[in-house]
Scaffold this motif. Structure first.
Motif, PDB file in Angstrom:
ATOM      1  N   VAL A  48       0.847  -1.197   0.000  1.00 17.87           N
ATOM      2  CA  VAL A  48       0.000   0.000   0.000  1.00 17.87           C
ATOM      3  C   VAL A  48       0.878   1.241   0.000  1.00 17.87           C
ATOM      4  O   VAL A  48       0.674   2.186  -0.784  1.00 17.87           O
ATOM      5  N   ASN A  49       1.878   1.267   0.867  1.00 23.67           N
ATOM      6  CA  ASN A  49       2.781   2.419   0.950  1.00 23.67           C
ATOM      7  C   ASN A  49       3.605   2.579  -0.318  1.00 23.67           C
ATOM      8  O   ASN A  49       3.797   3.697  -0.818  1.00 23.67           O
ATOM      9  N   ALA A  50       4.114   1.468  -0.836  1.00 22.40           N
ATOM     10  CA  ALA A  50       4.969   1.530  -2.029  1.00 22.40           C
ATOM     11  C   ALA A  50       4.220   2.142  -3.207  1.00 22.40           C
ATOM     12  O   ALA A  50       4.748   3.012  -3.914  1.00 22.40           O
ATOM     13  N   ILE A  51       2.989   1.713  -3.416  1.00 22.72           N
ATOM     14  CA  ILE A  51       2.212   2.238  -4.541  1.00 22.72           C
ATOM     15  C   ILE A  51       1.765   3.669  -4.274  1.00 22.72           C
ATOM     16  O   ILE A  51       1.787   4.525  -5.166  1.00 22.72           O
ATOM     17  N   ARG A  52       1.407   3.970  -3.041  1.00 20.29           N
ATOM     18  CA  ARG A  52       0.935   5.315  -2.697  1.00 20.29           C
ATOM     19  C   ARG A  52       2.005   6.371  -2.975  1.00 20.29           C
ATOM     20  O   ARG A  52       1.707   7.468  -3.440  1.00 20.29           O
ATOM     21  N   TYR A  53       3.261   6.049  -2.682  1.00 17.60           N
ATOM     22  CA  TYR A  53       4.323   7.050  -2.784  1.00 17.60           C
ATOM     23  C   TYR A  53       5.191   6.885  -4.029  1.00 17.60           C
ATOM     24  O   TYR A  53       6.296   7.425  -4.092  1.00 17.60           O
ATOM     25  N   THR A  54       4.688   6.141  -5.005  1.00 13.56           N
ATOM     26  CA  THR A  54       5.388   6.000  -6.282  1.00 13.56           C
ATOM     27  C   THR A  54       4.566   6.678  -7.371  1.00 13.56           C
ATOM     28  O   THR A  54       3.430   6.279  -7.631  1.00 13.56           O
ATOM     29  N   LYS A  55       5.110   7.701  -7.966  1.00 14.77           N
ATOM     30  CA  LYS A  55       4.388   8.473  -8.980  1.00 14.77           C
ATOM     31  C   LYS A  55       4.707   8.012 -10.397  1.00 14.77           C
ATOM     32  O   LYS A  55       3.918   8.207 -11.310  1.00 14.77           O
ATOM     33  N   GLN A  56       5.882   7.427 -10.583  1.00 11.02           N
ATOM     34  CA  GLN A  56       6.234   6.887 -11.897  1.00 11.02           C
ATOM     35  C   GLN A  56       7.206   5.724 -11.700  1.00 11.02           C
ATOM     36  O   GLN A  56       7.880   5.631 -10.681  1.00 11.02           O
ATOM     37  N   GLY A  57       7.262   4.860 -12.699  1.00 12.22           N
ATOM     38  CA  GLY A  57       8.088   3.660 -12.556  1.00 12.22           C
ATOM     39  C   GLY A  57       7.252   2.507 -12.053  1.00 12.22           C
ATOM     40  O   GLY A  57       6.264   2.139 -12.681  1.00 12.22           O
ATOM     41  N   GLY A  58       7.618   1.958 -10.914  1.00 14.28           N
ATOM     42  CA  GLY A  58       6.835   0.838 -10.429  1.00 14.28           C
ATOM     43  C   GLY A  58       7.357   0.233  -9.147  1.00 14.28           C
ATOM     44  O   GLY A  58       8.207   0.798  -8.453  1.00 14.28           O
ATOM     45  N   VAL A  59       6.829  -0.950  -8.850  1.00 12.41           N
ATOM     46  CA  VAL A  59       7.140  -1.681  -7.622  1.00 12.41           C
ATOM     47  C   VAL A  59       7.519  -3.106  -8.004  1.00 12.41           C
ATOM     48  O   VAL A  59       6.887  -3.716  -8.875  1.00 12.41           O
ATOM     49  N   GLU A  60       8.537  -3.621  -7.361  1.00 13.26           N
ATOM     50  CA  GLU A  60       8.979  -4.993  -7.615  1.00 13.26           C
ATOM     51  C   GLU A  60       9.107  -5.734  -6.292  1.00 13.26           C
ATOM     52  O   GLU A  60       9.626  -5.202  -5.313  1.00 13.26           O
ATOM     53  N   VAL A  61       8.630  -6.966  -6.280  1.00 19.56           N
ATOM     54  CA  VAL A  61       8.769  -7.844  -5.129  1.00 19.56           C
ATOM     55  C   VAL A  61       9.542  -9.078  -5.584  1.00 19.56           C
ATOM     56  O   VAL A  61       9.152  -9.742  -6.548  1.00 19.56           O
ATOM     57  N   PHE A  62      10.645  -9.365  -4.916  1.00 15.70           N
ATOM     58  CA  PHE A  62      11.423 -10.537  -5.294  1.00 15.70           C
ATOM     59  C   PHE A  62      12.045 -11.175  -4.054  1.00 15.70           C
ATOM     60  O   PHE A  62      12.082 -10.575  -2.977  1.00 15.70           O
ATOM     61  N   ILE A  63      12.513 -12.393  -4.234  1.00 19.45           N
ATOM     62  CA  ILE A  63      13.041 -13.188  -3.132  1.00 19.45           C
ATOM     63  C   ILE A  63      14.498 -13.526  -3.405  1.00 19.45           C
ATOM     64  O   ILE A  63      14.872 -13.868  -4.525  1.00 19.45           O
ATOM     65  N   SER A  64      15.318 -13.429  -2.358  1.00 17.60           N
ATOM     66  CA  SER A  64      16.704 -13.875  -2.443  1.00 17.60           C
ATOM     67  C   SER A  64      16.989 -14.805  -1.270  1.00 17.60           C
ATOM     68  O   SER A  64      16.315 -14.755  -0.243  1.00 17.60           O
ATOM     69  N   GLU A  65      17.981 -15.663  -1.452  1.00 17.88           N
ATOM     70  CA  GLU A  65      18.368 -16.573  -0.379  1.00 17.88           C
ATOM     71  C   GLU A  65      19.430 -15.903   0.484  1.00 17.88           C
ATOM     72  O   GLU A  65      20.500 -15.554   0.003  1.00 17.88           O
ATOM     73  N   LYS A  66      19.122 -15.722   1.768  1.00 15.30           N
ATOM     74  CA  LYS A  66      20.083 -15.111   2.692  1.00 15.30           C
ATOM     75  C   LYS A  66      21.142 -16.120   3.124  1.00 15.30           C
ATOM     76  O   LYS A  66      22.336 -15.851   3.107  1.00 15.30           O
ATOM     77  N   ASP A  67      20.687 -17.300   3.517  1.00 12.86           N
ATOM     78  CA  ASP A  67      21.578 -18.400   3.888  1.00 12.86           C
ATOM     79  C   ASP A  67      20.763 -19.687   3.792  1.00 12.86           C
ATOM     80  O   ASP A  67      19.671 -19.697   3.214  1.00 12.86           O
ATOM     81  N   LYS A  68      21.257 -20.750   4.397  1.00  9.73           N
ATOM     82  CA  LYS A  68      20.581 -22.038   4.264  1.00  9.73           C
ATOM     83  C   LYS A  68      19.283 -22.123   5.065  1.00  9.73           C
ATOM     84  O   LYS A  68      18.484 -23.035   4.856  1.00  9.73           O
ATOM     85  N   THR A  69      19.081 -21.171   5.955  1.00 10.20           N
ATOM     86  CA  THR A  69      17.903 -21.253   6.827  1.00 10.20           C
ATOM     87  C   THR A  69      16.943 -20.073   6.665  1.00 10.20           C
ATOM     88  O   THR A  69      15.883 -20.076   7.304  1.00 10.20           O
ATOM     89  N   HIS A  70      17.293 -19.080   5.848  1.00  9.22           N
ATOM     90  CA  HIS A  70      16.451 -17.897   5.709  1.00  9.22           C
ATOM     91  C   HIS A  70      16.412 -17.399   4.267  1.00  9.22           C
ATOM     92  O   HIS A  70      17.388 -17.555   3.515  1.00  9.22           O
ATOM     93  N   ILE A  71      15.274 -16.805   3.916  1.00  7.55           N
ATOM     94  CA  ILE A  71      15.171 -16.061   2.662  1.00  7.55           C
ATOM     95  C   ILE A  71      14.901 -14.599   2.992  1.00  7.55           C
ATOM     96  O   ILE A  71      14.525 -14.265   4.121  1.00  7.55           O
TER      97      ILE A  71
END
Length: 199
Positions: free
Chosen positions: A54-77
């Motif tokens: 909600v916040n990301a879209i509210r305060y973005t006037k141009q461009g966009g929003v991206e959600v992605f996942i990365s692996e931090k280590d063997k037990t967390h993303i």
């Protein structure tokens, strides 16, 4: 209640209304739905991600929003929510998670909410014991990173019960609380949080 679940299913559930909002404001929205089984509370985590989007879209006037996942280590993303919005001054990064703080609403226009969304995010993440980071540059955008534990057999065995509440939280048990806000997502997030405390 913490359980093992596929984070991609949660993101798929959340995505449709935000795709609609992004299209309405002529923004791009890309949500990576790579499957990972995490160990958390899906309801509370949904409230966190919803408030952040909600916040990301509210305060973005141009461009966009991206959600992605990365692996931090063997037990967390790490779940990244990145926008190309107006950004946050470095001096204010420590303040934005405080109650009633709205950097871009100095006139306190109630139609823009009460400034509780990010405060709720921080409280839920603390309750879940999931670290949260935020990086931002003015006029370039903001990145919020949620660190989530991956599920494993030990978590499954230990996670069959709800985490114990602190003594302060237990004092809220069975209390009736009225929640008033003009944003449905904030009301839902606060409701979930208070329910988890026994209200």
């Amino acid at each position: 209640n913490r359980v093992s679940f596929d984070i991609s299913s949660l993101l798929e559930k959340i995505e449709p209304p935000f795709q609609h909002d992004a299209s309405r404001y002529q923004l791009s929205l890309h949500i990576d739905k790579t499957p990972y089984t995490v160990f958390s509370d899906p309801l509370l985590l949904e409230r966190v991600i919803t408030n952040l989007l909600v916040n990301a879209i509210r305060y973005t006037k141009q461009g966009g929003v991206e959600v992605f996942i990365s692996e931090k280590d063997k037990t967390h993303i790490q779940l990244h929510i990145v926008d190309t919005g107006i950004g946050i001054p470095k001096s204010s990064l420590n303040d934005i998670f405080d109650e009633f703080v709205q950097l871009h609403n100095p006139e306190r226009n109630r139609q823009k909410g009460l400034g509780l969304g990010l405060a709720i995010v921080r409280r839920i993440m603390n309750l879940l014991e999931h670290p949260i980071q935020i990086h931002s540059q003015v006029n370039k955008g903001t990145e919020v990173i949620l660190c989530l534990p991956l599920s494993n057999e030990q978590n499954n065995a230990e996670g069959s019960t709800t985490p114990k509440l602190s003594s302060r939280q237990n004092k809220l048990e069975n209390l009736n609380v009225m929640i008033v806000d003009n944003e449905l997502s904030i009301v839902e997030a606060m409701t979930a949080l208070l329910n988890s405390w026994g209200c």
